[in-house]
Design a protein around this motif. Structure first.
Motif, mmCIF file in Angstrom:
data_model
loop_
_atom_site.group_PDB
_atom_site.id
_atom_site.type_symbol
_atom_site.label_atom_id
_atom_site.label_comp_id
_atom_site.label_asym_id
_atom_site.label_seq_id
_atom_site.Cartn_x
_atom_site.Cartn_y
_atom_site.Cartn_z
ATOM 1 N N ARG A 1 -68.969 12.887 32.046
ATOM 2 C CA ARG A 1 -68.544 12.813 33.297
ATOM 3 C C ARG A 1 -68.695 11.400 33.613
ATOM 4 N NH1 ARG A 1 -67.587 17.192 32.304
ATOM 5 N NH2 ARG A 1 -68.308 19.146 33.392
ATOM 6 N N GLU A 2 -67.400 10.695 33.832
ATOM 7 C CA GLU A 2 -67.140 9.398 34.296
ATOM 8 C C GLU A 2 -67.557 9.206 35.787
ATOM 9 O OE1 GLU A 2 -64.066 7.493 31.310
ATOM 10 O OE2 GLU A 2 -63.223 8.819 32.650
ATOM 11 N N HIS A 3 -67.685 7.889 36.167
ATOM 12 C CA HIS A 3 -68.068 7.606 37.548
ATOM 13 C C HIS A 3 -69.152 8.527 38.070
ATOM 14 C CE1 HIS A 3 -63.991 5.356 37.471
ATOM 15 N NE2 HIS A 3 -63.583 6.441 37.112
ATOM 16 N N SER A 4 -70.179 8.342 37.135
ATOM 17 C CA SER A 4 -71.225 9.148 37.429
ATOM 18 C C SER A 4 -72.628 8.268 36.893
ATOM 19 C CB SER A 4 -71.337 10.508 36.798
ATOM 20 O OG SER A 4 -70.251 11.119 37.121
ATOM 21 N N ARG A 5 -72.802 7.242 37.781
ATOM 22 C CA ARG A 5 -74.099 6.424 37.777
ATOM 23 C C ARG A 5 -75.191 6.982 37.983
ATOM 24 N NH1 ARG A 5 -74.083 1.103 37.150
ATOM 25 N NH2 ARG A 5 -71.925 0.751 37.847
ATOM 26 N N ILE A 6 -76.110 6.957 37.006
ATOM 27 C CA ILE A 6 -77.413 7.264 37.187
ATOM 28 C C ILE A 6 -78.042 6.180 37.732
ATOM 29 C CG2 ILE A 6 -79.509 8.137 35.970
ATOM 30 C CD1 ILE A 6 -77.250 10.062 35.995
ATOM 31 N N GLY B 1 -89.092 11.786 34.753
ATOM 32 C CA GLY B 1 -89.239 12.599 33.739
ATOM 33 C C GLY B 1 -87.741 12.703 32.887
ATOM 34 N N THR B 2 -87.581 13.976 32.907
ATOM 35 C CA THR B 2 -86.424 14.409 32.304
ATOM 36 C C THR B 2 -85.286 14.694 33.494
ATOM 37 O OG1 THR B 2 -87.062 16.456 31.845
ATOM 38 C CG2 THR B 2 -87.197 14.830 29.964
ATOM 39 N N ASP B 3 -85.487 14.411 34.821
ATOM 40 C CA ASP B 3 -84.676 14.457 35.750
ATOM 41 C C ASP B 3 -83.844 13.056 36.027
ATOM 42 O OD1 ASP B 3 -85.120 16.980 35.865
ATOM 43 O OD2 ASP B 3 -86.329 16.780 37.809
ATOM 44 N N ALA B 4 -82.438 13.273 36.031
ATOM 45 C CA ALA B 4 -81.933 11.880 36.322
ATOM 46 C C ALA B 4 -81.043 12.275 37.522
ATOM 47 C CB ALA B 4 -80.967 11.727 35.213
ATOM 48 N N PHE B 5 -80.960 11.149 38.354
ATOM 49 C CA PHE B 5 -80.356 11.198 39.661
ATOM 50 C C PHE B 5 -79.073 10.438 39.866
ATOM 51 C CE2 PHE B 5 -84.587 12.272 39.778
ATOM 52 C CZ PHE B 5 -84.744 13.452 40.770
ATOM 53 N N THR B 6 -78.048 10.878 40.389
ATOM 54 C CA THR B 6 -76.937 10.011 40.741
ATOM 55 C C THR B 6 -77.218 9.820 42.241
ATOM 56 O OG1 THR B 6 -75.359 11.892 41.327
ATOM 57 C CG2 THR B 6 -75.427 11.110 39.039
ATOM 58 N N GLU B 7 -76.148 9.101 43.041
ATOM 59 C CA GLU B 7 -76.325 9.015 44.668
ATOM 60 C C GLU B 7 -76.201 10.618 45.262
ATOM 61 O OE1 GLU B 7 -77.074 6.447 46.067
ATOM 62 O OE2 GLU B 7 -76.804 4.647 44.985
ATOM 63 N N LYS B 8 -75.569 11.258 44.558
ATOM 64 C CA LYS B 8 -75.679 12.653 45.078
ATOM 65 C C LYS B 8 -76.385 13.886 44.473
ATOM 66 C CE LYS B 8 -70.880 11.659 47.110
ATOM 67 N NZ LYS B 8 -69.559 12.185 47.395
ATOM 68 N N TYR B 9 -76.468 13.845 43.005
ATOM 69 C CA TYR B 9 -76.791 14.914 42.516
ATOM 70 C C TYR B 9 -78.168 14.511 41.787
ATOM 71 C CZ TYR B 9 -72.308 16.157 43.532
ATOM 72 O OH TYR B 9 -71.025 16.635 44.255
ATOM 73 N N ARG B 10 -78.911 15.617 41.485
ATOM 74 C CA ARG B 10 -80.069 15.617 40.540
ATOM 75 C C ARG B 10 -79.521 16.502 39.291
ATOM 76 N NH1 ARG B 10 -85.732 17.951 41.944
ATOM 77 N NH2 ARG B 10 -86.781 18.312 39.814
ATOM 78 N N ILE B 11 -79.898 15.959 38.160
ATOM 79 C CA ILE B 11 -79.562 16.621 36.786
ATOM 80 C C ILE B 11 -80.625 16.787 36.220
ATOM 81 C CG2 ILE B 11 -78.251 16.419 34.568
ATOM 82 C CD1 ILE B 11 -76.454 14.323 36.139
ATOM 83 N N SER B 12 -81.192 18.034 35.780
ATOM 84 C CA SER B 12 -82.308 18.249 34.817
ATOM 85 C C SER B 12 -81.931 18.740 33.669
ATOM 86 C CB SER B 12 -83.124 19.555 35.743
ATOM 87 O OG SER B 12 -83.395 19.310 37.022
ATOM 88 N N ALA B 13 -82.813 18.020 32.536
ATOM 89 C CA ALA B 13 -82.349 18.191 31.118
ATOM 90 C C ALA B 13 -83.688 18.530 30.484
ATOM 91 C CB ALA B 13 -81.680 16.789 30.725
ATOM 92 N N LYS B 14 -83.673 18.851 29.357
ATOM 93 C CA LYS B 14 -84.532 19.090 28.475
ATOM 94 C C LYS B 14 -85.173 17.670 27.863
ATOM 95 C CE LYS B 14 -84.095 24.118 27.204
ATOM 96 N NZ LYS B 14 -83.735 25.016 26.093
ATOM 97 N N ARG B 15 -84.010 16.944 27.336
ATOM 98 C CA ARG B 15 -84.348 15.615 26.697
ATOM 99 C C ARG B 15 -83.367 14.901 27.349
ATOM 100 N NH1 ARG B 15 -84.791 19.555 22.865
ATOM 101 N NH2 ARG B 15 -86.765 19.819 21.946
ATOM 102 N N ILE B 16 -83.564 13.260 27.401
ATOM 103 C CA ILE B 16 -82.318 12.528 27.783
ATOM 104 C C ILE B 16 -82.470 11.491 26.904
ATOM 105 C CG2 ILE B 16 -82.030 10.629 29.400
ATOM 106 C CD1 ILE B 16 -83.492 12.429 31.698
ATOM 107 N N ILE B 17 -81.325 10.858 26.448
ATOM 108 C CA ILE B 17 -81.036 9.770 25.540
ATOM 109 C C ILE B 17 -80.574 8.505 26.612
ATOM 110 C CG2 ILE B 17 -79.473 8.766 23.968
ATOM 111 C CD1 ILE B 17 -79.588 11.381 22.458
#
Length: 408
Positions: A158-163, A168-184
């Motif tokens: 997903r381009e144009h999706s700045r975190i 923890g393992t939740d990442a946030f863009t300006e509009k969305y929250r993305i929950s993951a098991k692991r983050i690189i």
């Protein structure tokens, strides 16, 4: 989840995809638009005079791990390039000095003790009188954008999706929250400040490249060991000449240093392209690859590639994907981000931060509040502490800041 669509992020996505692991890659702009798109793309395990340093600091075992990890990265590129049209060419690489021949001889002795057939040479075809150089046979160069184009089809990107932040393992863009098991976190400079001490363990450096027509063809890639030296390699009918480097936010040689050299040494050459790039520098010359911090067991990082991002990206992708899949990687220990930080560079970084935090100027970086410096050459606002950069109008160019300058 993978944060960052440069070479290391793309390689992580590719290997996870090949293994059938569910993932999502988020890129703030477009893939390979950062440092990956501005590299000179030398594929070499010759990373400065690092091996003699590693042996003296950490011993032969870890120096061997570092060498073997990067040689294996070269083999992986060679294998992938058999299936991808990416202008892959095998070339020797050279690290030269104009005044420290014993340093080169000592590096060759270190490499030979590790079983690698490096050698000392006393002359190069460059218009520079050298004292000595270390030759690495069997290295390479390629076109990283063509390579990425060959492996990124059908990847979950997903381009144009700045975190802009993490918890923890939740990442946030300006509009969305993305929950993951692991983050690189492969965002060049890590964006999470509350763990890992990366704001003190890293600084960023700018360097400049000019591509010349009607210039010589050299058989190899060449880098000066000096802190303000030059580097050279050909691509097609172009000669790439690099140098003028300096800490981001400080003054340095910039393009003018290159153009002065070119006028004196390649008078018939014509400048075709010119660009600048930026690299994250670690405290000890070795990248940080592994767990982001001991307190974040499911967050991983790859950063601090020290101007050697091509092989380091492959090393990082292999280590991190093994960690994600709970497999042992025999090279992981030498790159552990939690290793000792007690080096002179740490105190230089902290001193720079304190100086710029106390400097009474109105333009301040939204990352950690350091005073910004005006870069007259590139017409940008640059942070001397951690390397964030902004346009004249305050738009974000380079992390670790995650947003534009705020108006007072």
């Amino acid at each position: 989840m993978i944060i960052g669509g440069g070479l290391v992020g793309i390689l992580c996505a590719y290997f996870l995809d090949q293994a059938g692991i569910d993932y999502l890659l988020c890129e703030a702009a477009t893939i390979a638009s950062g440092t990956t798109g501005k590299t000179t793309a030398v594929l070499s395990a010759q990373h400065d005079t690092l091996y003699s340093d590693l042996i003296s600091r950490w011993g032969h075992e870890k120096a061997q791990q570092y060498l073997d990890a990067n040689l294996d990265a070269l083999k992986e590129y060679r294998s992938l390039a058999e299936k991808i049209d990416c202008d892959y060419e095998e070339r020797p690489s050279y690290m030269y000095t104009v005044d420290k021949p014993r340093l080169m001889e000592h590096e060759v002795e270190a490499l030979q003790s590790l079983g690698f057939s490096a050698s000392v040479v006393k002359e190069l075809p460059l218009p520079i009188k050298i004292a000595a150089a270390v030759k690495f046979p069997g290295q390479a160069q390629f076109h990283p954008l063509k390579f990425i184009g060959g492996i990124c089809n059908n990847l979950n990107i997903r381009e144009h999706s700045r975190i802009v932040r993490m918890k923890g393992t939740d990442a946030f863009t300006e509009k969305y929250r993305i929950s993951a098991k692991r983050i690189i976190v492969a965002s060049h400079f890590p964006i999470l400040n509350t763990h890992g001490f990366y704001y003190a363990k890293l600084y960023q450096k700018r360097s400049y490249i000019i591509a010349l027509e009607n210039a010589p063809q050299y058989d190899g890639t060449f880098v000066d060991n000096g802190t303000s030296g030059m580097y050279f390699r050909n691509y097609g009918n172009l000669l790439l000449v690099g140098g003028g480097e300096h800490r981001t936010g400080k003054k340095g040689g910039n393009f003018e240093a290159l153009r002065t050299f070119i006028r004196a040494n390649y008078p018939g050459a014509k400048e075709k392209y010119a660009w600048a790039t930026q690299d994250c520098m670690s405290l000890d010359g070795v990248p940080y690859i592994g767990k982001y911090s001991e307190l974040l067991p499911d967050v991983y990082v790859a950063t601090g590639f020290n101007e050697w991002g091509m092989t380091s990206s492959m090393v990082a992708a292999k280590i991190l994907c093994d960690m994600i899949m709970k497999r042992e990687n025999k090279y992981a220990d030498v790159f552990n981000p939690s290793r000792s930080v007690l080096t002179p560079q740490l105190f230089a970084n902290l001193g720079e931060s304190i100086l710029n935090l106390l400097k009474p100027v109105p333009k301040r970086c939204p990352h950690l509040g350091c005073a910004l410096s005006w870069n007259e050459v590139e017409q940008t606002w640059d942070c001397p502490c951690h390397g964030s950069r902004f346009t004249k109008d305050g738009k974000l160019i380079n992390d670790p800041a995650t947003g534009d300058l705020r108006e007072k």
